[in-house]
Design a protein around this motif. Sequence first.
Motif, PDB file in Angstrom:
ATOM      1  N   LYS A 297       8.724   4.902  -6.315  1.00 44.50           N
ATOM      2  CA  LYS A 297       7.241   3.799  -7.821  1.00 44.50           C
ATOM      3  C   LYS A 297       5.842   4.480  -7.192  1.00 44.50           C
ATOM      4  O   LYS A 297       5.914   4.746  -5.684  1.00 44.50           O
ATOM      5  CB  LYS A 297       7.875   2.713  -7.553  1.00 44.50           C
TER       6      LYS A 297
ATOM      7  N   GLY B 222      -0.578  -4.584 -12.298  1.00 45.88           N
ATOM      8  CA  GLY B 222       0.306  -4.176 -11.435  1.00 45.88           C
ATOM      9  C   GLY B 222       1.390  -4.380 -11.170  1.00 45.88           C
ATOM     10  O   GLY B 222       2.551  -4.151  -9.992  1.00 45.88           O
TER      11      GLY B 222
ATOM     12  N   ASP C  20       4.783  -2.185  -9.157  1.00 43.80           N
ATOM     13  CA  ASP C  20       6.551  -2.291  -8.609  1.00 43.80           C
ATOM     14  C   ASP C  20       7.798  -3.487  -8.574  1.00 43.80           C
ATOM     15  O   ASP C  20       8.111  -3.146  -7.834  1.00 43.80           O
ATOM     16  CB  ASP C  20       4.900  -3.095  -7.046  1.00 43.80           C
TER      17      ASP C  20
HETATM   18 MG    MG Z   1       0.033  -1.939  -7.779  1.00 41.03          MG
END
Ligand code: MG
Length: 460
Positions: free
Chosen positions: A5, A206, A209
């Motif tokens: 990632k 975010g 992930d």
């Molecule tokens: Mg991040």
Amino acid sequence: MIVLKFGGTSVQDTDAVTRAVQVIRRQLSRGEVVVLSAMGKTTNGLLQMARTASSGDIDSAWAIRDDQSALHETVARELLSGPRWKSVETSLAALFQEMTDIVQGLYLLGETSPRSMDRVGSFGERLSTLIFSEVLRENGIPAELVDSRDLIRTDDHFTQAAVLQELTRNCVREQLLPRLRAGKVVVAPGFIGSTVDGVTTTIGRGGSDYTAALIGAALDAEDIQIWTDVPGILTADPRIVPDVYKIHAISFAEAAELAYFGAKVLHPSTLTPAIDRDIPVHVCNSRQIDEPGTFISAAPVSSSSPIKSIASKRGITIVNILSTQMLLSYGFLRRIFEVFETHETVVDVVATSEVNVSLTVDSSQELEAIRSDLTEFGEIRVAPDMAIICTVGEDVKATPGIAARIFGALEGINVQMISQGASRINMTFLVAEETMEEAVRLLHNEFFRQPDPELFEPVE
Ligand code: MG
Ligand code: ASP
């Protein structure tokens, strides 16, 4: 098979994308799924664009769109040859047209909903993966783009959608295994998913992930690599402590506590799928691709430094319930927690005595409603502007005197709500926000004066 990632800064410009291609090229023989974030700060820009349009300022919205268009076009032009650029140019134009239509709609309606925010937010990852997959092909790597809205199935809790685990696992396996068997490098956008009816959702800021971990877990990958712009997991926030260290290896349990209590490196949900299927996670530095980052696995890592890291998180509110109802009664805590559940508010730290329950929350939106619902249980006191400090280490449990060292180091700082989980790998407490940085520095100085060189490396 491995999952890699790359975060926003790791694909933010031509140089970053070029380094990411290098990372992918040298692990080709392992079989790869590549999950990407949006480029740089694109997601912030897109959400800002939606808000400005709906507030009536369409010109500012178009200015943001044009900046985004220029950023993506520049990278694609610089990295792609003539015919490939032509084909990407057409696809980019189609995506920006779709974006324009939606933003125009928000402007006309003069409102945004979480559902439309997700639709707008989804463009960042769709754009970055469109360009990146073509750049891989340009470099002779057999890449294939798969839309994660066909992989990650979620509920309709827009902007924070919860992943439907079984469905997602099946979709990922069904769609990706044949491609991987055919020798393809799969490229998939992070952050986005869809409901079973096909409506676009996102899984929280975010969240790329987490996408990588979900895909890794579904495919029983041998490794999940999170490429980011820091050297790895650090002993404290480098903005607070200048001389932090990178940690070579850490256990799932330790990393989970750190991610949850403020270390920004990993999205807090990331480790759950990895832990479930026992897949190691590597946090790697996309600016220095030859440096080993931090290795996270199930194995406890023992060291002569009992504390591995100090996480800290501002903006915490303590809710305190003083009540004699709890004396010798049962079901009391359940009823209190039900109030937080009704208001969909996450509780982090809990400490109780026989007449007193203290809890911490980090969003204050629902606070007034929560306070008023709690009054039936007793006297409620709310203390805002607090910070959580969490010291983490597998050896905390086996080392006598740790608590004395922690609180001794904090002399002069007022500590509240001390809590230690039954796993005893952390010691968590609250301080007033304005004393947080000083507290973190004092603790770091206490525990990392001479850290175990086997495990900790200074960060320049
Ligand atoms: Mg991040
Ligand atoms: N692009 C999304 C965000 O900025 C997801 C991510 O980067 O992980 O929140």
